[in-house]
Every structure is written in structure tokens, then in C-alpha cells.
Design an enzyme around this catalytic site. Structure first.
Site, PDB file in Angstrom:
ATOM      1  N   TRP A 150     -66.965  18.872 -41.129  1.00  0.00           N
ATOM      2  CA  TRP A 150     -68.003  19.824 -41.540  1.00  0.00           C
ATOM      3  C   TRP A 150     -67.453  21.239 -41.669  1.00  0.00           C
ATOM      4  O   TRP A 150     -68.064  22.080 -42.295  1.00  0.00           O
ATOM      5  CB  TRP A 150     -69.133  19.827 -40.517  1.00  0.00           C
ATOM      6  CG  TRP A 150     -69.975  18.595 -40.486  1.00  0.00           C
ATOM      7  CD1 TRP A 150     -71.154  18.399 -41.144  1.00  0.00           C
ATOM      8  CD2 TRP A 150     -69.736  17.386 -39.751  1.00  0.00           C
ATOM      9  NE1 TRP A 150     -71.647  17.146 -40.870  1.00  0.00           N
ATOM     10  CE2 TRP A 150     -70.805  16.501 -40.016  1.00  0.00           C
ATOM     11  CE3 TRP A 150     -68.721  16.955 -38.900  1.00  0.00           C
ATOM     12  CZ2 TRP A 150     -70.892  15.221 -39.467  1.00  0.00           C
ATOM     13  CZ3 TRP A 150     -68.803  15.677 -38.350  1.00  0.00           C
ATOM     14  CH2 TRP A 150     -69.873  14.831 -38.633  1.00  0.00           C
ATOM     15  N   THR A 151     -66.314  21.464 -40.977  1.00  0.00           N
ATOM     16  CA  THR A 151     -65.773  22.829 -40.949  1.00  0.00           C
ATOM     17  C   THR A 151     -64.267  22.794 -41.186  1.00  0.00           C
ATOM     18  O   THR A 151     -63.646  21.737 -41.091  1.00  0.00           O
ATOM     19  CB  THR A 151     -66.033  23.499 -39.577  1.00  0.00           C
ATOM     20  OG1 THR A 151     -65.338  22.760 -38.571  1.00  0.00           O
ATOM     21  CG2 THR A 151     -67.518  23.551 -39.250  1.00  0.00           C
TER      22      THR A 151
ATOM     23  N   ARG B  75     -49.993  12.943  -8.552  1.00  0.00           N
ATOM     24  CA  ARG B  75     -49.276  13.285  -9.781  1.00  0.00           C
ATOM     25  C   ARG B  75     -50.197  13.137 -11.001  1.00  0.00           C
ATOM     26  O   ARG B  75     -50.159  13.929 -11.935  1.00  0.00           O
ATOM     27  CB  ARG B  75     -48.050  12.372  -9.924  1.00  0.00           C
ATOM     28  CG  ARG B  75     -47.099  12.877 -10.981  1.00  0.00           C
ATOM     29  CD  ARG B  75     -45.725  12.238 -10.873  1.00  0.00           C
ATOM     30  NE  ARG B  75     -44.793  12.842 -11.808  1.00  0.00           N
ATOM     31  CZ  ARG B  75     -44.086  12.149 -12.696  1.00  0.00           C
ATOM     32  NH1 ARG B  75     -44.208  10.837 -12.769  1.00  0.00           N
ATOM     33  NH2 ARG B  75     -43.260  12.768 -13.504  1.00  0.00           N
TER      34      ARG B  75
ATOM     35  N   ASP C 186     -77.851  17.098 -42.539  1.00  0.00           N
ATOM     36  CA  ASP C 186     -77.391  18.497 -42.452  1.00  0.00           C
ATOM     37  C   ASP C 186     -78.076  19.313 -43.553  1.00  0.00           C
ATOM     38  O   ASP C 186     -78.547  20.427 -43.320  1.00  0.00           O
ATOM     39  CB  ASP C 186     -75.869  18.592 -42.652  1.00  0.00           C
ATOM     40  CG  ASP C 186     -75.075  17.863 -41.571  1.00  0.00           C
ATOM     41  OD1 ASP C 186     -75.371  18.067 -40.388  1.00  0.00           O
ATOM     42  OD2 ASP C 186     -74.161  17.089 -41.915  1.00  0.00           O
TER      43      ASP C 186
ATOM     44  N   HIS D 282     -50.947  15.938 -13.635  1.00  0.00           N
ATOM     45  CA  HIS D 282     -50.663  15.778 -15.063  1.00  0.00           C
ATOM     46  C   HIS D 282     -51.924  15.945 -15.913  1.00  0.00           C
ATOM     47  O   HIS D 282     -51.876  16.483 -17.011  1.00  0.00           O
ATOM     48  CB  HIS D 282     -50.013  14.408 -15.331  1.00  0.00           C
ATOM     49  CG  HIS D 282     -48.561  14.386 -14.985  1.00  0.00           C
ATOM     50  ND1 HIS D 282     -47.737  13.330 -15.281  1.00  0.00           N
ATOM     51  CD2 HIS D 282     -47.779  15.297 -14.354  1.00  0.00           C
ATOM     52  CE1 HIS D 282     -46.508  13.591 -14.867  1.00  0.00           C
ATOM     53  NE2 HIS D 282     -46.513  14.778 -14.287  1.00  0.00           N
TER      54      HIS D 282
ATOM     55  N   HIS E 289     -71.846  19.622 -34.958  1.00  0.00           N
ATOM     56  CA  HIS E 289     -70.956  19.177 -36.035  1.00  0.00           C
ATOM     57  C   HIS E 289     -69.939  20.240 -36.428  1.00  0.00           C
ATOM     58  O   HIS E 289     -69.183  20.042 -37.365  1.00  0.00           O
ATOM     59  CB  HIS E 289     -71.785  18.738 -37.255  1.00  0.00           C
ATOM     60  CG  HIS E 289     -72.494  17.442 -37.036  1.00  0.00           C
ATOM     61  ND1 HIS E 289     -73.594  17.050 -37.743  1.00  0.00           N
ATOM     62  CD2 HIS E 289     -72.242  16.437 -36.155  1.00  0.00           C
ATOM     63  CE1 HIS E 289     -73.994  15.865 -37.318  1.00  0.00           C
ATOM     64  NE2 HIS E 289     -73.194  15.474 -36.349  1.00  0.00           N
TER      65      HIS E 289
HETATM   66  C1  HEM Z   1     -70.289  12.684 -35.924  1.00  0.00           C
HETATM   67  C2  HEM Z   1     -74.773  11.845 -37.573  1.00  0.00           C
HETATM   68  C3  HEM Z   1     -76.539  14.951 -34.317  1.00  0.00           C
HETATM   69  C4  HEM Z   1     -72.099  15.629 -32.549  1.00  0.00           C
HETATM   70  C5  HEM Z   1     -71.358  12.177 -36.638  1.00  0.00           C
HETATM   71  C6  HEM Z   1     -71.250  11.222 -37.728  1.00  0.00           C
HETATM   72  C7  HEM Z   1     -72.504  10.985 -38.198  1.00  0.00           C
HETATM   73  C8  HEM Z   1     -73.410  11.792 -37.403  1.00  0.00           C
HETATM   74  C9  HEM Z   1     -72.894  10.050 -39.339  1.00  0.00           C
HETATM   75  C10 HEM Z   1     -69.949  10.610 -38.236  1.00  0.00           C
HETATM   76  C11 HEM Z   1     -69.568   9.417 -37.354  1.00  0.00           C
HETATM   77  C12 HEM Z   1     -68.247   8.795 -37.786  1.00  0.00           C
HETATM   78  O1  HEM Z   1     -68.053   8.537 -38.988  1.00  0.00           O
HETATM   79  O2  HEM Z   1     -67.405   8.560 -36.894  1.00  0.00           O
HETATM   80  C13 HEM Z   1     -75.637  12.667 -36.872  1.00  0.00           C
HETATM   81  C14 HEM Z   1     -77.042  12.825 -37.150  1.00  0.00           C
HETATM   82  C15 HEM Z   1     -77.531  13.699 -36.267  1.00  0.00           C
HETATM   83  C16 HEM Z   1     -76.429  14.097 -35.388  1.00  0.00           C
HETATM   84  C17 HEM Z   1     -77.827  12.120 -38.263  1.00  0.00           C
HETATM   85  C18 HEM Z   1     -78.949  14.227 -36.214  1.00  0.00           C
HETATM   86  C19 HEM Z   1     -79.198  15.517 -36.149  1.00  0.00           C
HETATM   87  C20 HEM Z   1     -75.488  15.302 -33.492  1.00  0.00           C
HETATM   88  C21 HEM Z   1     -75.641  16.076 -32.290  1.00  0.00           C
HETATM   89  C22 HEM Z   1     -74.377  16.274 -31.797  1.00  0.00           C
HETATM   90  C23 HEM Z   1     -73.459  15.619 -32.694  1.00  0.00           C
HETATM   91  C24 HEM Z   1     -76.978  16.518 -31.708  1.00  0.00           C
HETATM   92  C25 HEM Z   1     -73.951  17.016 -30.562  1.00  0.00           C
HETATM   93  C26 HEM Z   1     -74.635  18.019 -30.062  1.00  0.00           C
HETATM   94  C27 HEM Z   1     -71.223  14.940 -33.366  1.00  0.00           C
HETATM   95  C28 HEM Z   1     -69.773  15.067 -33.292  1.00  0.00           C
HETATM   96  C29 HEM Z   1     -69.254  14.210 -34.269  1.00  0.00           C
HETATM   97  C30 HEM Z   1     -70.387  13.598 -34.920  1.00  0.00           C
HETATM   98  C31 HEM Z   1     -68.979  15.966 -32.329  1.00  0.00           C
HETATM   99  C32 HEM Z   1     -67.777  13.993 -34.607  1.00  0.00           C
HETATM  100  C33 HEM Z   1     -67.198  12.866 -33.747  1.00  0.00           C
HETATM  101  C34 HEM Z   1     -65.736  12.576 -34.098  1.00  0.00           C
HETATM  102  O3  HEM Z   1     -65.010  13.440 -34.606  1.00  0.00           O
HETATM  103  O4  HEM Z   1     -65.329  11.430 -33.844  1.00  0.00           O
HETATM  104  N1  HEM Z   1     -72.687  12.509 -36.468  1.00  0.00           N
HETATM  105  N2  HEM Z   1     -75.307  13.447 -35.808  1.00  0.00           N
HETATM  106  N3  HEM Z   1     -74.172  15.030 -33.702  1.00  0.00           N
HETATM  107  N4  HEM Z   1     -71.561  14.065 -34.368  1.00  0.00           N
HETATM  108 FE1  HEM Z   1     -73.404  13.809 -35.127  1.00  0.00          FE
END
Ligand code: HEM
Length: 197
Positions: free
Chosen positions: A126-127, A41, A155, A45, A110
């Protein structure tokens, strides 16, 4: 994500043995608790909430299982610091053997999610639709600071640095190119340090 389709997963003998052990442990647990019905189950689910119209979207990424767990923790501070600039990003990603293109494509991750003040000190998404995987991260990045969406210093450097910017411009106008390069870079990232035996 799907397992490497053409060749099947490439894993070493130790990995296969671990999976075998986990399978035996699960069988023993199910037998001792007589919980096969609830396991069935649970599986149903887990799968039954799926909605083919509301997944995040984005590319399919081939995945090769078999990266080893480590029994020791690595020292703190190896991940990128969002408050720094282009040379820091390059230092961190080049250490992994990745390129400028990988840095930009992966930063497109992001497109999903948001930052929270209690976690990172940054706030917001970011979006406009942080549950949809598309190229809007790059489109918003090129619009600058005015749109109220989050832009970390790391970024912003992607549009300030000419070598990064050409990929941002490409991905903002060509989502297929972003999906293709993202899938390639994500695969590289997820297989770092993995040598098939
Ligand atoms: C969130 C930094 C690269 C995926 C974040 C956050 C920071 C950060 C500061 C916010 C964390 C929070 O407040 O909870 C960086 C830096 C990077 C980087 C400096 C260097 C390039 C990446 C990469 C990925 C990624 C390579 C995936 C391929 C994500 C995702 C979130 C996030 C999906 C959102 C998570 C959520 O909604 O809880 N990142 N990041 N990031 N990062 Fe990055």
C-alpha cells in the site's frame, strides 16, 4: 507496545494462575534438560538483534493482558471481505462495537506489509516503504489509482464515503492525529470482549 503503565496490568486470578503454571513448567523443563545457559543465550540473541533506528516506528500502544483463549472455533466469514464496500465494512466493525473513526484509523494498519497473490489474490504494498509505520497509507490513498500501489476495494471506499473521507484527509495531513487515534482504536480492538475482573 507497553503494559498499562499507570495501574499495572489488570488480569483476573485465573490468568495469573496460568502464568504461574507456565512458569513452573518452564522451570521444570530447564532443570530436566540443564538448558539454562542456552535459554539465557536465546534471550540475549532475541534481544541482541534489536536496532533502535530500524523499527517500524508508529505509536506506543498500551496493552492490557488477560483476554481469554477460547476452546471452540468461531464460524468462518466474520472478518471483512476486501472486495466489498462501505456498508459491509460498517456491518463488520459495528458488530465489534467500533466506529467510522476506528474503521479508518485501523485501516491505516495497511501502512505496513503487502498482499500476495497466492494468499489473497491481491498483489503489492500500500505504501512505498511497507516496513515503516507512518501516515503514508492515507497520503497514497488520496492520490488515487495512478501511483502503482495497492488499493483494495475496502481501501477505496474510505475516500468515496464522505464520513470516512474526513478522517482520511485528517490523517494524511496530521500524522500525530493518526498515531493518537490509531493507538486508541488498536487498544479497543485488542481488548474486545475483555472485562477486567
Ligand atoms: C494484509 C484485507 C483491515 C493489517 C491484508 C490483505 C488483505 C487485507 C486482503 C492481504 C493478505 C495477503 O495477501 O497476504 C483487509 C480488509 C480489512 C483489513 C478487507 C478491513 C478494513 C486490517 C486491519 C489491520 C490490517 C484493521 C491492522 C490494524 C494488515 C497488514 C497486512 C494486511 C499488516 C499485511 C500482512 C503481510 O504483509 O503479510 N489485509 N484488512 N488489516 N492487513 Fe488487512
Amino acid at each position: 507496545m507497553s503494559a498499562a503503565a499507570a495501574t499495572g496490568p489488570v488480569v483476573d486470578a485465573e490468568y495469573v494462575a496460568e502464568i504461574g503454571r507456565a512458569r513452573r513448567d518452564l522451570r521444570a523443563l530447564i532443570a530436566s534438560k540443564s538448558c539454562a545457559p542456552i535459554m539465557l543465550r536465546l534471550a540475549w540473541h532475541d534481544a541482541g538483534t534489536y536496532d533502535k533506528n530500524t523499527i517500524t516506528g508508529g505509536p506506543t500502544i498500551d496493552f492490557v493482558p488477560g483476554r481469554r483463549d477460547s476452546s471452540v472455533a468461531i464460524e468462518e466469514g466474520r472478518l471483512p471481505d476486501a472486495k466489498q464496500g462501505a456498508s459491509h465494512l460498517r456491518e463488520v466493525f459495528y458488530r465489534m462495537g467500533l466506529t467510522d473513526k476506528d474503521i479508518v484509523a485501523l485501516s491505516g494498519g495497511h501502512t505496513l506489509g503487502k498482499a500476495r497473490p497466492d494468499r489473497s489474490g491481491f498483489d503489492g504494498a500500500w505504501t512505498k516503504d511497507p516496513l515503516k509505520f507512518d501516515n503514508s497509507y492515507f497520503i497514497e490513498l488520496l492520490k488515487g489509482d495512478s501511483n502503482g500501489l495497492l488499493k483494495l476495494p475496502t481501501d477505496k471506499v474510505l475516500v468515496e464515503d464522505a464520513d470516512f473521507r474526513r478522517f482520511v484527509e485528517l490523517y494524511a495531513k496530521d500524522e500525530d492525529a493518526f498515531f493518537r487515534d490509531y493507538a486508541e482504536s488498536h487498544k479497543k480492538l485488542s481488548e474486545l470482549g475483555f472485562t477486567p475482573s
